[in-house]
Design an enzyme around this catalytic site. Structure first.
Site, PDB file in Angstrom:
ATOM      1  N   TYR A  42      12.091  43.110  53.346  1.00  0.00           N
ATOM      2  CA  TYR A  42      12.206  42.381  52.079  1.00  0.00           C
ATOM      3  C   TYR A  42      13.538  42.711  51.398  1.00  0.00           C
ATOM      4  CZ  TYR A  42      11.374  41.007  47.264  1.00  0.00           C
ATOM      5  OH  TYR A  42      11.513  40.457  46.017  1.00  0.00           O
ATOM      6  N   GLU A  92       4.764  38.474  42.229  1.00  0.00           N
ATOM      7  CA  GLU A  92       5.176  39.403  41.164  1.00  0.00           C
ATOM      8  C   GLU A  92       4.063  39.566  40.138  1.00  0.00           C
ATOM      9  OE1 GLU A  92       7.639  41.399  41.155  1.00  0.00           O
ATOM     10  OE2 GLU A  92       9.058  40.526  42.572  1.00  0.00           O
ATOM     11  N   TRP A 107       4.576  47.388  44.818  1.00  0.00           N
ATOM     12  CA  TRP A 107       5.106  46.217  45.501  1.00  0.00           C
ATOM     13  C   TRP A 107       4.748  46.253  46.983  1.00  0.00           C
ATOM     14  CZ3 TRP A 107       5.905  41.535  44.600  1.00  0.00           C
ATOM     15  CH2 TRP A 107       6.795  40.739  45.307  1.00  0.00           C
TER      16      TRP A 107
END
Length: 186
Positions: free
Chosen positions: A16, A38, A46
């Site tokens: 990512y 998000e 995350w």
């Protein structure tokens, strides 16, 4: 050159970081995906959300905005029980309400991308941080965007989430200056 350290040794996080984070993206479907992810992260790490990303894509028809806007309550309940997504009902229901809000923005501005990118004059804000500890959690711009999104009935769009979202779609480049993935080093 030393890269950002936040991805650690997690391959999903590294992928990512290296290929998506802080890279400009103008595709409404991808932008909606990142807004959804998000928002799902709120209160979680995350890495947890990224590990569930493929399940989110399956559950929400690859983040098709029209499809998500038409999900019925029972379909959202099925997603909660049948897919490996974050099980928070408010976060799951926000996918539908945010899709509806995106459709309104598309009607008004032509695209969700157009609406968002006008905040930065259609150019990413490139920062030059020496270390990750200098990267802010929110900015006056993320506060401004958050307020407007909330007025437009978006959910899970506080200023901290919005700043992470801005990073995720490349509106801002917060790679540390020495990172080979910083805009000025690519």
């Amino acid at each position: 050159m030393s890269a950002c350290i936040w991805p650690g040794n997690n391959p999903i996080m590294q992928q990512y970081h290296d290929n998506e984070w802080c890279r400009p993206n103008y595709d409404d479907s991808h932008i909606f995906e990142m807004l959804t992810l998000e928002g799902a992260q709120s209160g979680l790490s995350w890495s947890i959300v990224l590990s569930k990303r493929e399940e989110y894509k399956r559950a929400f028809n690859n983040f098709d905005i029209m499809y998500c806007s038409k999900l019925r309550d029972e379909e959202l309940e099925n997603i909660k029980s049948e897919y490996n997504v974050i099980k928070n009902s408010l976060k799951l229901w926000s996918v539908r309400s945010n899709a509806l809000a995106v459709l309104k923005i598309q009607a008004e501005f032509g695209s969700f991308s157009e609406y968002l990118w006008r905040y930065v004059d259609f150019r990413p804000q490139i920062n030059n941080w020496d270390s990750e500890e200098h990267i802010p959690a929110q900015t006056p711009l993320s506060e401004q965007i958050s307020k407007d999104l909330k007025k437009r009935n978006f959910k899970f769009v506080g200023p901290i989430i919005v700043y992470s979202f801005m990073q995720s779609i490349g509106m801002v480049d917060d790679h540390i200056r020495s990172c080979p993935y910083h805009s000025l080093n690519r």
